[in-house]
Design a protein around this motif. Structure first.
Motif, PDB file in Angstrom:
ATOM      1  N   VAL A   1       0.356  -0.950  -0.274  1.00 56.34           N
ATOM      2  CA  VAL A   1       0.077  -0.156  -0.175  1.00 56.34           C
ATOM      3  C   VAL A   1       0.882   1.502  -0.033  1.00 56.34           C
ATOM      4  N   ALA A   2       1.703   1.291   0.532  1.00 52.55           N
ATOM      5  CA  ALA A   2       2.436   2.540   0.765  1.00 52.55           C
ATOM      6  C   ALA A   2       3.221   2.659  -0.693  1.00 52.55           C
ATOM      7  N   ASN A   3       4.059   1.549  -0.897  1.00 54.16           N
ATOM      8  CA  ASN A   3       4.461   1.789  -2.696  1.00 54.16           C
ATOM      9  C   ASN A   3       3.342   1.851  -3.261  1.00 54.16           C
ATOM     10  N   THR A   4       2.469   1.624  -3.299  1.00 53.61           N
ATOM     11  CA  THR A   4       1.304   2.401  -4.888  1.00 53.61           C
ATOM     12  C   THR A   4       0.923   3.701  -4.359  1.00 53.61           C
ATOM     13  N   PHE A   5       0.622   4.414  -3.081  1.00 55.19           N
ATOM     14  CA  PHE A   5       0.250   5.629  -2.597  1.00 55.19           C
ATOM     15  C   PHE A   5       2.272   6.525  -3.113  1.00 55.19           C
ATOM     16  N   ASN A   6       2.858   5.923  -3.108  1.00 57.72           N
ATOM     17  CA  ASN A   6       4.634   6.841  -3.715  1.00 57.72           C
ATOM     18  C   ASN A   6       4.559   6.909  -5.226  1.00 57.72           C
ATOM     19  N   ILE A   7       3.637   5.528  -6.526  1.00 59.56           N
ATOM     20  CA  ILE A   7       3.331   5.544  -7.174  1.00 59.56           C
ATOM     21  C   ILE A   7       2.242   6.715  -7.527  1.00 59.56           C
ATOM     22  N   ALA A   8       1.696   6.790  -6.824  1.00 60.84           N
ATOM     23  CA  ALA A   8       0.472   7.364  -7.498  1.00 60.84           C
ATOM     24  C   ALA A   8       0.417   8.676  -6.640  1.00 60.84           C
ATOM     25  N   ILE A   9       1.247   9.575  -6.377  1.00 63.07           N
ATOM     26  CA  ILE A   9       1.639  10.675  -6.229  1.00 63.07           C
ATOM     27  C   ILE A   9       2.566  11.267  -7.075  1.00 63.07           C
ATOM     28  N   ASN A  10       2.968   9.873  -8.463  1.00 61.10           N
ATOM     29  CA  ASN A  10       3.768  10.577  -9.211  1.00 61.10           C
ATOM     30  C   ASN A  10       2.819  11.804 -10.296  1.00 61.10           C
ATOM     31  N   PRO A  11       3.467  12.949 -11.211  1.00 61.89           N
ATOM     32  CA  PRO A  11       2.242  13.627 -11.427  1.00 61.89           C
ATOM     33  C   PRO A  11       1.902  12.901 -12.874  1.00 61.89           C
ATOM     34  N   ASN A  12       1.854  11.969 -13.052  1.00 59.32           N
ATOM     35  CA  ASN A  12       1.143  11.401 -14.291  1.00 59.32           C
ATOM     36  C   ASN A  12      -0.042  11.129 -13.754  1.00 59.32           C
ATOM     37  N   ILE A  13      -0.071  11.008 -11.706  1.00 56.62           N
ATOM     38  CA  ILE A  13      -1.363  10.879 -11.995  1.00 56.62           C
ATOM     39  C   ILE A  13      -2.572  11.521 -11.310  1.00 56.62           C
ATOM     40  N   PRO A  14      -3.432  12.217 -11.872  1.00 62.86           N
ATOM     41  CA  PRO A  14      -4.275  13.386 -11.459  1.00 62.86           C
ATOM     42  C   PRO A  14      -5.067  12.904 -10.500  1.00 62.86           C
ATOM     43  N   HIS A  15      -5.411  11.785  -9.411  1.00 62.81           N
ATOM     44  CA  HIS A  15      -6.246  11.530  -8.644  1.00 62.81           C
ATOM     45  C   HIS A  15      -5.752  10.211  -7.350  1.00 62.81           C
ATOM     46  N   PRO A  16      -4.095  11.155  -7.151  1.00 59.65           N
ATOM     47  CA  PRO A  16      -2.991  10.045  -6.256  1.00 59.65           C
ATOM     48  C   PRO A  16      -4.479   9.276  -5.091  1.00 59.65           C
ATOM     49  N   MET A  17      -4.796  10.049  -4.757  1.00 61.36           N
ATOM     50  CA  MET A  17      -5.870   9.959  -3.049  1.00 61.36           C
ATOM     51  C   MET A  17      -5.932   8.308  -3.893  1.00 61.36           C
ATOM     52  N   PRO A  18      -7.230   8.837  -4.561  1.00 64.33           N
ATOM     53  CA  PRO A  18      -8.609   7.996  -5.229  1.00 64.33           C
ATOM     54  C   PRO A  18      -7.972   6.353  -6.116  1.00 64.33           C
ATOM     55  N   TYR A  19      -6.959   6.791  -6.154  1.00 63.39           N
ATOM     56  CA  TYR A  19      -5.642   5.255  -7.160  1.00 63.39           C
ATOM     57  C   TYR A  19      -5.006   5.075  -6.030  1.00 63.39           C
ATOM     58  N   GLY A  20      -4.354   5.857  -5.267  1.00 62.12           N
ATOM     59  CA  GLY A  20      -4.063   4.576  -3.849  1.00 62.12           C
ATOM     60  C   GLY A  20      -5.104   3.960  -3.659  1.00 62.12           C
ATOM     61  N   LEU A  21      -6.084   4.794  -2.655  1.00 64.26           N
ATOM     62  CA  LEU A  21      -7.036   3.452  -2.238  1.00 64.26           C
ATOM     63  C   LEU A  21      -7.210   2.521  -3.096  1.00 64.26           C
ATOM     64  N   LEU A  22      -7.614   2.792  -4.437  1.00 61.30           N
ATOM     65  CA  LEU A  22      -8.490   1.198  -5.123  1.00 61.30           C
ATOM     66  C   LEU A  22      -7.618   0.876  -5.361  1.00 61.30           C
ATOM     67  N   VAL A  23      -6.529   1.315  -5.380  1.00 60.02           N
ATOM     68  CA  VAL A  23      -5.251  -0.129  -5.526  1.00 60.02           C
ATOM     69  C   VAL A  23      -4.938  -0.676  -4.393  1.00 60.02           C
ATOM     70  N   GLY A  24      -4.686   0.349  -3.909  1.00 63.15           N
ATOM     71  CA  GLY A  24      -4.212  -0.315  -2.240  1.00 63.15           C
ATOM     72  C   GLY A  24      -4.241  -1.159  -1.122  1.00 63.15           C
ATOM     73  N   ALA A  25      -6.038  -1.379  -1.718  1.00 67.34           N
ATOM     74  CA  ALA A  25      -7.342  -2.125  -1.063  1.00 67.34           C
ATOM     75  C   ALA A  25      -6.641  -3.628  -2.530  1.00 67.34           C
ATOM     76  N   TYR A  26      -7.194  -3.062  -3.464  1.00 73.44           N
ATOM     77  CA  TYR A  26      -6.839  -4.262  -4.156  1.00 73.44           C
ATOM     78  C   TYR A  26      -5.408  -5.568  -3.722  1.00 73.44           C
ATOM     79  N   GLN A  27      -4.370  -4.485  -3.681  1.00 70.09           N
ATOM     80  CA  GLN A  27      -3.421  -5.229  -3.495  1.00 70.09           C
ATOM     81  C   GLN A  27      -3.180  -5.503  -1.520  1.00 70.09           C
ATOM     82  N   LEU A  28      -3.529  -4.902  -0.634  1.00 69.22           N
ATOM     83  CA  LEU A  28      -3.857  -5.687   0.572  1.00 69.22           C
ATOM     84  C   LEU A  28      -4.952  -6.592   0.611  1.00 69.22           C
TER      85      LEU A  28
END
Length: 140
Positions: free
Chosen positions: A97-124
């Motif tokens: 999850v931490a790495n997913t959020f690290n990827i999400a805060i990349n400027p190419n991800i327009p919505h980092p928090m929703p992306y991190g939550l959605l993808v991080g939840a999948y990973q968890l």
């Protein structure tokens, strides 16, 4: 640590890889396709026929993850459901999850928090159930 390879249930590893890959397909194409596309500002723009790498790539990347998790579980003698859940939460939250959020805060991800939550939840969820599968299939 490498001596522990013989203690790994390769059937458990295989089933975990299949499960994790299936979960990814289910999560991103059946359960949350619009939410995922929205986190990328691609709602209505996802390709009808994506490149094959989008199908086999996640499967290939799950393989080293699951093998590493299996090796760590063998090394740490994770052999109960309770220990597997605790381990999965530590690895899931601390790395995946931490790495997913690290990827999400990349400027190419327009919505980092929703992306991190959605993808991080999948990973968890994926790692939690995979760890439970591997404990259930553990060599006696």
């Amino acid at each position: 640590m490498l001596q522990k390879i013989s203690k790994i249930s390769w059937l458990g590893v295989f089933l975990s890889i299949v499960f994790y890959s299936f979960l990814g397909w289910l999560w991103f194409t059946v359960l949350f396709p619009n939410q995922y596309a929205s986190t990328l500002d691609k709602l209505g723009l996802m390709p009808a026929n994506p490149d094959p790498i989008y199908f086999y790539g996640p499967f290939l990347t799950v393989i080293p993850t699951i093998i590493t998790i299996a090796l760590l579980m063998a090394t740490l003698n994770i052999n109960t459901k309770k220990a597997a859940i605790e381990f999965a939460l530590i690895i899931g939250l601390g790395f995946l999850v931490a790495n997913t959020f690290n990827i999400a805060i990349n400027p190419n991800i327009p919505h980092p928090m929703p992306y991190g939550l959605l993808v991080g939840a999948y990973q968890l969820v994926g790692i939690l159930i995979s760890c439970l599968i591997m404990v259930a299939m553990k060599k006696k």
